[in-house]
Design a protein around this motif. Structure first.
Motif, PDB file in Angstrom:
ATOM      1  N   MET A 150      13.849 -11.788   7.135  1.00 38.90           N
ATOM      2  CA  MET A 150      12.506 -11.256   7.295  1.00 38.90           C
ATOM      3  C   MET A 150      12.284 -10.038   6.387  1.00 38.90           C
ATOM      4  SD  MET A 150       9.723 -11.899   8.696  1.00 38.90           S
ATOM      5  CE  MET A 150       9.433 -12.916  10.072  1.00 38.90           C
ATOM      6  N   GLN A 151      13.232  -9.107   6.438  1.00 37.20           N
ATOM      7  CA  GLN A 151      13.075  -7.842   5.711  1.00 37.20           C
ATOM      8  C   GLN A 151      13.167  -8.004   4.198  1.00 37.20           C
ATOM      9  OE1 GLN A 151      16.134  -5.276   7.126  1.00 37.20           O
ATOM     10  NE2 GLN A 151      14.822  -4.275   8.628  1.00 37.20           N
ATOM     11  N   ARG A 152      14.140  -8.780   3.751  1.00 38.81           N
ATOM     12  CA  ARG A 152      14.457  -8.793   2.329  1.00 38.81           C
ATOM     13  C   ARG A 152      13.716  -9.897   1.579  1.00 38.81           C
ATOM     14  NH1 ARG A 152      16.097  -4.882  -0.202  1.00 38.81           N
ATOM     15  NH2 ARG A 152      16.911  -6.319  -1.744  1.00 38.81           N
ATOM     16  N   ILE A 153      13.454 -11.012   2.272  1.00 43.02           N
ATOM     17  CA  ILE A 153      12.922 -12.175   1.551  1.00 43.02           C
ATOM     18  C   ILE A 153      11.473 -12.475   1.947  1.00 43.02           C
ATOM     19  CG2 ILE A 153      13.304 -14.611   1.025  1.00 43.02           C
ATOM     20  CD1 ILE A 153      15.546 -12.634   0.090  1.00 43.02           C
ATOM     21  N   VAL A 154      11.207 -12.590   3.253  1.00 49.36           N
ATOM     22  CA  VAL A 154       9.882 -13.081   3.663  1.00 49.36           C
ATOM     23  C   VAL A 154       8.816 -11.983   3.549  1.00 49.36           C
ATOM     24  CG1 VAL A 154       8.535 -14.071   5.536  1.00 49.36           C
ATOM     25  CG2 VAL A 154      10.855 -14.877   5.117  1.00 49.36           C
ATOM     26  N   LEU A 155       9.047 -10.821   4.182  1.00 54.75           N
ATOM     27  CA  LEU A 155       8.002  -9.794   4.174  1.00 54.75           C
ATOM     28  C   LEU A 155       7.638  -9.311   2.760  1.00 54.75           C
ATOM     29  CD1 LEU A 155       8.521  -7.626   7.393  1.00 54.75           C
ATOM     30  CD2 LEU A 155       6.638  -9.159   6.828  1.00 54.75           C
ATOM     31  N   PRO A 156       8.626  -9.051   1.879  1.00 55.96           N
ATOM     32  CA  PRO A 156       8.219  -8.617   0.528  1.00 55.96           C
ATOM     33  C   PRO A 156       7.315  -9.636  -0.169  1.00 55.96           C
ATOM     34  CG  PRO A 156      10.569  -8.272   0.831  1.00 55.96           C
ATOM     35  CD  PRO A 156      10.093  -9.032   2.029  1.00 55.96           C
ATOM     36  N   GLN A 157       7.570 -10.926   0.088  1.00 53.74           N
ATOM     37  CA  GLN A 157       6.712 -11.934  -0.546  1.00 53.74           C
ATOM     38  C   GLN A 157       5.374 -12.042   0.181  1.00 53.74           C
ATOM     39  OE1 GLN A 157       8.551 -15.664  -1.936  1.00 53.74           O
ATOM     40  NE2 GLN A 157      10.453 -14.810  -1.175  1.00 53.74           N
ATOM     41  N   ALA A 158       5.419 -11.824   1.498  1.00 58.46           N
ATOM     42  CA  ALA A 158       4.178 -11.873   2.264  1.00 58.46           C
ATOM     43  C   ALA A 158       3.244 -10.740   1.829  1.00 58.46           C
ATOM     44  CB  ALA A 158       4.485 -11.763   3.758  1.00 58.46           C
ATOM     45  N   MET A 159       3.842  -9.623   1.360  1.00 58.04           N
ATOM     46  CA  MET A 159       3.058  -8.461   0.936  1.00 58.04           C
ATOM     47  C   MET A 159       1.960  -8.832  -0.043  1.00 58.04           C
ATOM     48  SD  MET A 159       3.663  -5.897   2.433  1.00 58.04           S
ATOM     49  CE  MET A 159       4.430  -4.354   2.620  1.00 58.04           C
ATOM     50  N   ARG A 160       2.258  -9.754  -0.939  1.00 62.69           N
ATOM     51  CA  ARG A 160       1.281 -10.143  -1.956  1.00 62.69           C
ATOM     52  C   ARG A 160       0.004 -10.666  -1.296  1.00 62.69           C
ATOM     53  NH1 ARG A 160       0.816 -14.470  -5.108  1.00 62.69           N
ATOM     54  NH2 ARG A 160       2.470 -15.512  -3.982  1.00 62.69           N
ATOM     55  N   VAL A 161       0.193 -11.357  -0.159  1.00 62.44           N
ATOM     56  CA  VAL A 161      -0.957 -11.892   0.572  1.00 62.44           C
ATOM     57  C   VAL A 161      -1.525 -10.830   1.508  1.00 62.44           C
ATOM     58  CG1 VAL A 161      -1.650 -13.681   2.223  1.00 62.44           C
ATOM     59  CG2 VAL A 161      -0.051 -14.222   0.391  1.00 62.44           C
ATOM     60  N   ILE A 162      -0.656  -9.917   1.986  1.00 59.32           N
ATOM     61  CA  ILE A 162      -1.077  -8.935   2.992  1.00 59.32           C
ATOM     62  C   ILE A 162      -1.846  -7.767   2.363  1.00 59.32           C
ATOM     63  CG2 ILE A 162      -0.207  -7.233   4.642  1.00 59.32           C
ATOM     64  CD1 ILE A 162       2.091  -9.161   5.244  1.00 59.32           C
TER      65      ILE A 162
END
Lengths: 255, 328
Positions: free
Chosen positions: B206-218
């Motif tokens: 979640m911390q290293r892979i998913v959330l950083p990529q989700a940031m682009r959408v968030i």
């Protein structure tokens, strides 16, 4: 002796709801063996591969890697599910390469390779980076350490993905159709890297449609169809003289 | 004519020569000029009407624009925005992860929170916190039944400022939860799988892979939320928090320069939202890493480029060589 096997599957079953994907897989992989699995799509070969590192749970049978059950601990005659921490530790010893590479797009090639050794193995960043650079050089991408995945061709991305898996120093490598998403002219560079790995004695299970690779590099060949192993043996033998009718009809279409 | 340096000849030019670049007379667009003039005329008239309004006292705008009370109000508006957004984002991430949790209770609680706080007006929520003390004089935490724990008078905990922060922040969390959830869902499943296959734990994935990529959408909708929040803080006036809008009201109560002070605070709101817009651009740029082959140019770079290309030579109307010379 069971412990001498790298992978041992006994009557492995897997179903999604009422759909049976694996219907009794028996299979043994020796250390340093390169096993290729072929078969039509939907035959369960990718699912089986994903069971080996517990990305999928099996529903019946026994599956073990390096003498230890995948996902469970056996005490007496009962099975106990492994806690997440244990599952993660075991996965870290098995490398996996995906059809669509699945590189982390927000990290450079180097960061992709360094990530797991630093986070999972708690390796010092300096030594992890040095090893990552060496690995990227080994797959022919010394120039591309600072490139983001989007800036690389499919073949280059897949080679970074192989380096990323190797960085964990796995005892077993799983390849899930590693060249199926590549332009034909890029397939060769990935197969070359895999050929090199095989020569260095890596234990590999390769789900593939590359019959040439299977014939040349594979020690054994398995043909799967609708969740069962139809035929297996030496690659040259199976490819040249398939005994089973289904193998014959499949090979006649792809060769 | 230019020779192609290498490679096979282009189709249709067996001689290996590239036909001349097309130089055509551009189509004229007279209606574009007409509509532009009409719109500008209307805008100019509207502006003129306001500027020359008979009872407008422009000197009040100048006098209060940098007045101490207004400046303090602007600072408080910013503080309210930052605090409420911080609560909204932190709580929103928690709610989003709860919503996606395999534990059904977590998921339901998150769903209920979002349903409740998104379904009632934020003005009502601020007013609710502000007046909570009327029905609940003491609040505290502790073990029910046992006389252990901490208790305090509601009025000392929920000050007017806290009422505004709770109202704005808890309401924002409901919206942020949906934004974060959309971001998490937008990340390809293969990403989490690849990370798991390397042995990463759920939290690491979640911390290293998913959330950083989700940031682009968030990030883009979060920027909008922040800009929107900056303006919504004006509702804090119902809790008598002395932010910009409250201050404007207090001043105009004394001197009756209502519209003049609304203009003053509008200038401040516009200035602050403009700064936020710039900040948003750089945040998006940062989290867009790897999603494009090249990062988009900064506005400054674009301005530089514009300076150099503004006077680029327009296509010349040169009747000399017929278009299909060099062919056949």
């Amino acid at each position: 002796m069971a412990a001498a096997l790298m992978v041992k599957a006994e009557a492995v079953y897997k179903n999604y709801g009422r759909l049976e994907v694996l219907r009794g897989i028996d299979l043994e992989v020796l250390p340093k063996e390169v096993m290729c699995i072929i078969g039509p799509s939907g035959s369960g070969k990718s699912t089986f591969l994903r069971c080996i590192n517990h990305l999928e749970k099996i529903d019946a049978g026994r599956l073990s890697v390096d003498g230890e059950l995948v996902g469970y601990r056996e005490r007496g005659d009962r099975l106990y599910e492994l806690p997440d921490r244990e599952v993660c530790r075991k996965r870290s010893e098995i490398g996996m390469v995906f059809q669509h590479f699945n590189l982390f797009p927000h990290m450079t090639a180097l960061e992709n390779v360094v990530e797991a050794p630093v986070r999972v193995k708690k390796e010092a960043r300096g030594s992890a980076e040095a090893r990552a650079r060496a690995l990227l050089e080994r797959v022919g991408l010394a120039e591309k350490v600072d490139a983001y995945p989007k800036q690389l061709s499919g073949g280059q991305q897949q080679r970074v993905a192989i380096a990323r898996a190797l960085a964990m120093q796995p005892k077993l490598m799983l390849f899930d159709e590693p060249t199926s998403a590549l332009d034909p002219e890029l397939v060769g560079e990935v197969l070359d890297v895999m050929r090199g790995l095989a020569k260095d004695g890596m234990t590999m299970i390769v789900v593939t449609h590359e019959m040439g690779f299977a014939r040349e590099v594979g020690d054994s060949l398995v043909f799967m169809d609708s969740g069962v192993i139809v035929e297996q043996g030496a690659p040259r033998e199976v490819l040249a003289n398939p005994r089973h009718e289904r193998t014959q009809s499949f090979l006649s279409k792809v060769l | 004519m230019t020779e192609i340096a290498s490679g096979p000849p282009a189709p249709g030019s067996q001689a290996g020569r590239r036909p001349e670049a097309i130089k055509a007379i551009p189509v004229r667009h007279p209606w574009r000029w007409v509509s532009a003039v009409v719109v500008l005329a209307i805008a100019a008239d509207a502006l003129y009407t306001v500027v020359t309004a008979p009872h407008m006292r422009w000197e009040f705008v100048g006098r209060y624009l940098f007045g101490r009370l207004i400046l303090e109000g602007a600072v408080l508006t910013l503080e309210l925005t930052v605090t409420a957004m911080a609560i909204g984002i932190a709580l929103g991430v928690v709610l989003a992860v709860m919503r996606l949790s395999p534990n059904p209770v977590m998921s339901w609680v998150s769903w209920f929170y979002i349903w409740f706080f998104r379904g009632t007006p934020v003005l009502v929520q601020i007013f609710f916190w502000y007046n909570l003390a009327i029905v609940l004089p003491h609040i505290g935490i502790g073990i029910p039944g046992a006389h252990i724990g901490f208790q305090a008078s509601t009025n000392s905990v929920i000050t007017p400022l806290m009422a505004a922060i709770f109202g704005l922040g808890f309401n924002e969390a409901a919206y942020m939860a949906e934004i974060v959830r959309a971001g998490i869902i937008s990340v390809e499943l293969g990403q989490a799988e690849a990370a798991q296959a390397l042995g990463m734990t759920r939290l690491q994935v979640m911390q290293r892979i998913v959330l950083p990529q989700a940031m682009r959408v968030i990030i883009p909708p979060t920027g909008n939320e922040t800009i929107s929040m900056l303006k919504t803080t004006s509702l804090a006036f119902v809790a008598t928090v002395p932010e910009l809008f409250t201050r404007a009201g207090q001043i105009s109560n004394a001197n009756f320069a209502v519209v003049e002070l609304l203009i003053v605070i509008s200038v401040w709101y516009l200035a602050m939202t403009s700064i936020l817009t710039v900040g948003q651009f750089y945040l998006e740029r940062h989290f867009g890493r790897g999603s494009q082959r090249e990062l988009p140019p900064t506005p400054f770079r674009r301005f530089q480029q514009m300076l150099f290309t503004f006077h680029a030579p327009l296509p010349q109307i040169d009747p000399a060589p017929p278009l299909n010379s060099g062919r056949h």
